[in-house]
Design an enzyme around this catalytic site. Structure first.
Site, mmCIF file in Angstrom:
data_model
loop_
_atom_site.group_PDB
_atom_site.id
_atom_site.type_symbol
_atom_site.label_atom_id
_atom_site.label_comp_id
_atom_site.label_asym_id
_atom_site.label_seq_id
_atom_site.Cartn_x
_atom_site.Cartn_y
_atom_site.Cartn_z
ATOM 1 C CB SER A 186 10.185 -3.085 8.361
ATOM 2 O OG SER A 186 9.770 -4.309 7.815
ATOM 3 C CE LYS A 208 4.996 0.982 5.962
ATOM 4 N NZ LYS A 208 5.295 -0.461 6.067
ATOM 5 C CG HIS A 217 7.548 -9.261 7.487
ATOM 6 N ND1 HIS A 217 8.604 -8.381 7.501
ATOM 7 C CD2 HIS A 217 6.427 -8.502 7.479
ATOM 8 C CE1 HIS A 217 8.143 -7.132 7.499
ATOM 9 N NE2 HIS A 217 6.824 -7.184 7.499
ATOM 10 N NE ARG A 247 2.965 -5.159 13.715
ATOM 11 C CZ ARG A 247 3.702 -4.236 13.116
ATOM 12 N NH1 ARG A 247 5.022 -4.253 13.258
ATOM 13 N NH2 ARG A 247 3.153 -3.305 12.374
#
Ligand code: PNS
Length: 163
Positions: free
Chosen positions: A129, A41, A17, A91
């Site tokens: 994360s 989430k 990040h 990514r």
């Protein structure tokens, strides 16, 4: 002045990040890193207050970067901040599919918000994360995954709690 917003749940902020935030701070005059809620989430590891504290620690020293928490719609924050663009890292193809959808939704919410997608640097392609939370759980060397100030803050927190 052209301001970008780097939004995310940042649970917690990783070196990946921080790399995207740094690169955004070169491309734009100012960057606001925004700690948000991702309703997709579940309950995370850190509270919103902790996530914001970690983000603020991580961006200390980046002169044109600040950090906020926002619990509302991202498109509304863009208007409130007079921002020119959202910046997110990707990514791979999975990230791209998702971020493309998000970009279309945010664009449709008004203000014709643009999204700039930056490809993750190769050294951070496997950073997430989720991975960082695993490393925290298993007591790994967090300086390899998290901004140094955040890794130190977590270590100190554990020492204070006698862990
Ligand atoms: O780091 P993340 O979890 O990929 O970030 C996702 C986030 C928090 C940026 C996204 O869930 C979001 O924008 N939430 C705020 C609510 C919102 O504006 N939703 C509209 C897009 S569905």
């Amino acid at each position: 002045m052209r301001r970008a917003i780097c939004p995310g749940s940042f649970d917690p902020i990783t070196l990946g990040h921080l790399d995207i935030i740094r690169r955004a701070s070169v491309l734009f005059d100012a960057v606001t890193v925004c700690v948000m809620v991702n309703s997709g989430k579940g309950g995370g590891m850190f509270s919103a207050e902790e996530r914001l504290e970690f983000v603020c620690l991580a961006v200390e020293g980046l002169e044109n970067v600040d950090c906020v928490r926002w619990d509302g719609l991202l498109a509304d924050l863009v208007v409130q901040q007079g921002a020119s663009a959202l910046v997110k890292g990707v990514r791979g193809a999975g990230d791209f599919d998702w971020e493309y959808q998000m970009a279309c939704i945010n664009r449709g919410l008004g203000g014709a918000v643009e999204t700039v997608l930056l490809p993750a640097a190769p050294e951070y392609v496997y950073f997430s994360s989720t991975m960082a939370r695993e490393m925290i759980r298993y007591g790994q060397d967090l300086r390899k995954y998290l901004p140094a100030a955040v890794a130190d803050r977590l270590r100190k927190g554990n020492e204070d709690h006698g862990e």
